[in-house]
Design a protein around this motif. Structure first.
Motif, PDB file in Angstrom:
ATOM      1  N   ASN A  61       0.815  -1.211   0.000  1.00 32.64           N
ATOM      2  CA  ASN A  61       0.000   0.000   0.000  1.00 32.64           C
ATOM      3  C   ASN A  61       0.849   1.261   0.000  1.00 32.64           C
ATOM      4  N   LEU A  62       2.002   1.192   0.672  1.00 38.04           N
ATOM      5  CA  LEU A  62       2.902   2.344   0.654  1.00 38.04           C
ATOM      6  C   LEU A  62       3.446   2.557  -0.758  1.00 38.04           C
ATOM      7  N   GLU A  63       3.798   1.475  -1.412  1.00 38.98           N
ATOM      8  CA  GLU A  63       4.277   1.576  -2.798  1.00 38.98           C
ATOM      9  C   GLU A  63       3.169   2.083  -3.722  1.00 38.98           C
ATOM     10  N   ASN A  64       1.954   1.584  -3.536  1.00 42.52           N
ATOM     11  CA  ASN A  64       0.835   1.950  -4.388  1.00 42.52           C
ATOM     12  C   ASN A  64       0.435   3.419  -4.221  1.00 42.52           C
ATOM     13  N   GLN A  65       0.603   3.940  -2.995  1.00 40.20           N
ATOM     14  CA  GLN A  65       0.201   5.323  -2.721  1.00 40.20           C
ATOM     15  C   GLN A  65       1.404   6.251  -2.554  1.00 40.20           C
ATOM     16  N   ALA A  66       2.525   5.855  -3.112  1.00 39.64           N
ATOM     17  CA  ALA A  66       3.775   6.601  -2.922  1.00 39.64           C
ATOM     18  C   ALA A  66       3.645   8.070  -3.324  1.00 39.64           C
ATOM     19  N   VAL A  67       3.030   8.330  -4.464  1.00 40.27           N
ATOM     20  CA  VAL A  67       2.920   9.713  -4.946  1.00 40.27           C
ATOM     21  C   VAL A  67       2.090  10.552  -3.979  1.00 40.27           C
ATOM     22  N   GLY A  70       4.004  11.268  -0.787  1.00 38.70           N
ATOM     23  CA  GLY A  70       5.278  11.967  -0.905  1.00 38.70           C
ATOM     24  C   GLY A  70       6.479  11.058  -0.723  1.00 38.70           C
ATOM     25  N   ILE A  71       6.326   9.806  -1.185  1.00 41.64           N
ATOM     26  CA  ILE A  71       7.401   8.816  -1.081  1.00 41.64           C
ATOM     27  C   ILE A  71       8.066   8.664  -2.448  1.00 41.64           C
ATOM     28  N   HIS A  72       9.400   8.609  -2.456  1.00 42.48           N
ATOM     29  CA  HIS A  72      10.146   8.486  -3.703  1.00 42.48           C
ATOM     30  C   HIS A  72      11.019   7.231  -3.684  1.00 42.48           C
ATOM     31  N   ASP A  73      11.277   6.702  -4.875  1.00 42.01           N
ATOM     32  CA  ASP A  73      12.215   5.580  -5.060  1.00 42.01           C
ATOM     33  C   ASP A  73      11.903   4.403  -4.135  1.00 42.01           C
ATOM     34  N   PHE A  74      10.628   4.059  -4.013  1.00 40.97           N
ATOM     35  CA  PHE A  74      10.240   2.950  -3.144  1.00 40.97           C
ATOM     36  C   PHE A  74      10.765   1.636  -3.713  1.00 40.97           C
ATOM     37  N   GLN A  75      11.371   0.820  -2.833  1.00 40.50           N
ATOM     38  CA  GLN A  75      11.899  -0.478  -3.246  1.00 40.50           C
ATOM     39  C   GLN A  75      11.600  -1.522  -2.179  1.00 40.50           C
ATOM     40  N   PRO A  76      10.787  -2.549  -2.509  1.00 43.80           N
ATOM     41  CA  PRO A  76      10.603  -3.633  -1.541  1.00 43.80           C
ATOM     42  C   PRO A  76      11.886  -4.447  -1.433  1.00 43.80           C
ATOM     43  N   ALA A  77      12.122  -5.027  -0.263  1.00 38.54           N
ATOM     44  CA  ALA A  77      13.320  -5.849  -0.072  1.00 38.54           C
ATOM     45  C   ALA A  77      13.243  -7.077  -0.973  1.00 38.54           C
ATOM     46  N   THR A  78      14.374  -7.508  -1.471  1.00 35.03           N
ATOM     47  CA  THR A  78      14.413  -8.695  -2.333  1.00 35.03           C
ATOM     48  C   THR A  78      14.575  -9.977  -1.536  1.00 35.03           C
ATOM     49  N   SER A  79      14.843  -9.867  -0.241  1.00 39.90           N
ATOM     50  CA  SER A  79      15.034 -11.040   0.612  1.00 39.90           C
ATOM     51  C   SER A  79      14.091 -10.986   1.803  1.00 39.90           C
ATOM     52  N   GLU A  80      13.614 -12.147   2.239  1.00 40.96           N
ATOM     53  CA  GLU A  80      12.751 -12.214   3.417  1.00 40.96           C
ATOM     54  C   GLU A  80      13.555 -12.316   4.709  1.00 40.96           C
ATOM     55  N   VAL A  81      14.867 -12.484   4.601  1.00 39.77           N
ATOM     56  CA  VAL A  81      15.685 -12.681   5.803  1.00 39.77           C
ATOM     57  C   VAL A  81      16.664 -11.530   6.024  1.00 39.77           C
ATOM     58  N   GLY A  82      16.450 -10.417   5.336  1.00 37.66           N
ATOM     59  CA  GLY A  82      17.315  -9.261   5.526  1.00 37.66           C
ATOM     60  C   GLY A  82      16.892  -8.454   6.739  1.00 37.66           C
ATOM     61  N   VAL A  83      17.532  -7.313   6.924  1.00 37.41           N
ATOM     62  CA  VAL A  83      17.253  -6.489   8.107  1.00 37.41           C
ATOM     63  C   VAL A  83      16.189  -5.430   7.845  1.00 37.41           C
ATOM     64  N   PHE A  84      15.741  -5.287   6.580  1.00 39.04           N
ATOM     65  CA  PHE A  84      14.699  -4.300   6.288  1.00 39.04           C
ATOM     66  C   PHE A  84      13.677  -4.901   5.327  1.00 39.04           C
ATOM     67  N   ASP A  85      12.487  -4.297   5.313  1.00 44.32           N
ATOM     68  CA  ASP A  85      11.395  -4.775   4.460  1.00 44.32           C
ATOM     69  C   ASP A  85      11.213  -3.921   3.211  1.00 44.32           C
ATOM     70  N   PHE A  86      11.576  -2.657   3.298  1.00 42.70           N
ATOM     71  CA  PHE A  86      11.535  -1.798   2.114  1.00 42.70           C
ATOM     72  C   PHE A  86      12.418  -0.584   2.357  1.00 42.70           C
ATOM     73  N   SER A  87      12.746   0.088   1.265  1.00 42.16           N
ATOM     74  CA  SER A  87      13.507   1.337   1.344  1.00 42.16           C
ATOM     75  C   SER A  87      12.798   2.390   0.502  1.00 42.16           C
ATOM     76  N   PHE A  88      13.091   3.657   0.773  1.00 38.57           N
ATOM     77  CA  PHE A  88      12.466   4.764   0.054  1.00 38.57           C
ATOM     78  C   PHE A  88      13.264   6.030   0.336  1.00 38.57           C
ATOM     79  N   LYS A  89      12.832   7.114  -0.285  1.00 34.26           N
ATOM     80  CA  LYS A  89      13.408   8.429  -0.013  1.00 34.26           C
ATOM     81  C   LYS A  89      12.289   9.436   0.178  1.00 34.26           C
ATOM     82  N   PHE A  90      12.524  10.408   1.060  1.00 34.25           N
ATOM     83  CA  PHE A  90      11.749  11.630   1.039  1.00 34.25           C
ATOM     84  C   PHE A  90      12.433  12.574   0.055  1.00 34.25           C
ATOM     85  N   GLU A  91      11.755  13.650  -0.262  1.00 33.31           N
ATOM     86  CA  GLU A  91      12.334  14.595  -1.227  1.00 33.31           C
ATOM     87  C   GLU A  91      13.668  15.146  -0.759  1.00 33.31           C
TER      88      GLU A  91
END
Length: 214
Positions: A61-67, A70-91
């Motif tokens: 939902n965060l990716e879908n409503q990014a615009v 005010g979320i930029h460059d949203f990226q879901p994590a590629t691994s389920e065992v990493g330390v984060f679930d997604f990354s993004f940028k503010f302006e």
């Protein structure tokens, strides 16, 4: 140092505000169809029962409503065992990383796993001064019909956790009971956090080594 802490707090507060807006839009999450759970939640009314679904709901939902948010460059994590679930940028930010957790509304705080300490150290060493937030979604288990209510959200930087503890008996997991307790947070810089985390990890490894050599 003050500038770094101020930036983290500003982005933390902004992420918390936008996630709270997001979960209001998401609303309740139905589980199953009427009649499929004739005895209700029973023992499954626990955060760990739904945490993976919760991660996916927030991330998608965060990716879908990014615009809109005010979320930029949203990226879901590629691994389920990493330390984060997604990354993004503010302006006005570099890349920010988020680990989604769940907490049951009204339940007493206890020490919960955050991430493996050695993976956290490797992550920060490889990403160079990254900011990793823990976004805890508070949930309530409702019945008639069975559903999950997303009731609140709390965001705390992992580097500000006040109770840094590495469990020697649990594969070296960093644990905390205050991962949604902003008033208790210790506003450390990342190097200060890493120094303390390395020290706690070394201590935990020594305890584990002594246990298996006695």
């Amino acid at each position: 140092m003050n500038n770094e802490i101020d930036n983290i707090e500003r982005h933390r507060a902004e992420l918390e505000r936008r996630l709270r807006s997001l979960i209001q839009k998401i609303g309740d999450v139905p589980i199953g169809k009427p009649g499929q759970f004739p005895y209700g939640w029973r023992k499954s009314a626990k955060g760990r029962t739904v945490w993976r679904i919760l991660e996916e709901i927030i991330s998608q939902n965060l990716e879908n409503q990014a615009v809109t948010l005010g979320i930029h460059d949203f990226q879901p994590a590629t691994s389920e065992v990493g330390v984060f679930d997604f990354s993004f940028k503010f302006e006005d930010s570099r890349t920010l990383y988020v680990n989604v957790k769940s907490a049951v509304q009204g339940r007493a705080s206890s020490k919960d796993d955050i991430s493996k300490a050695d993976k956290l150290i490797s992550f920060f060493e490889s990403t160079h001064d990254a900011t990793l937030f823990i976004a805890t979604i508070e949930i309530a288990f409702l019945t008639n019909p069975l559903r999950i209510s997303l009731t609140n959200c709390y965001v705390v930087p992992v580097s500000w956790l006040p109770d840094i503890y590495v469990n020697p008996s649990n594969n070296g997991n960093l644990q905390s009971s205050k991962y949604k307790d902003l008033p208790a947070a210790v506003r450390r810089t990342l190097p200060e956090f890493l120094d303390e985390l390395r020290s706690k990890l070394d201590y935990a490894r020594n305890l584990r080594r002594k246990k298996y050599t006695q």
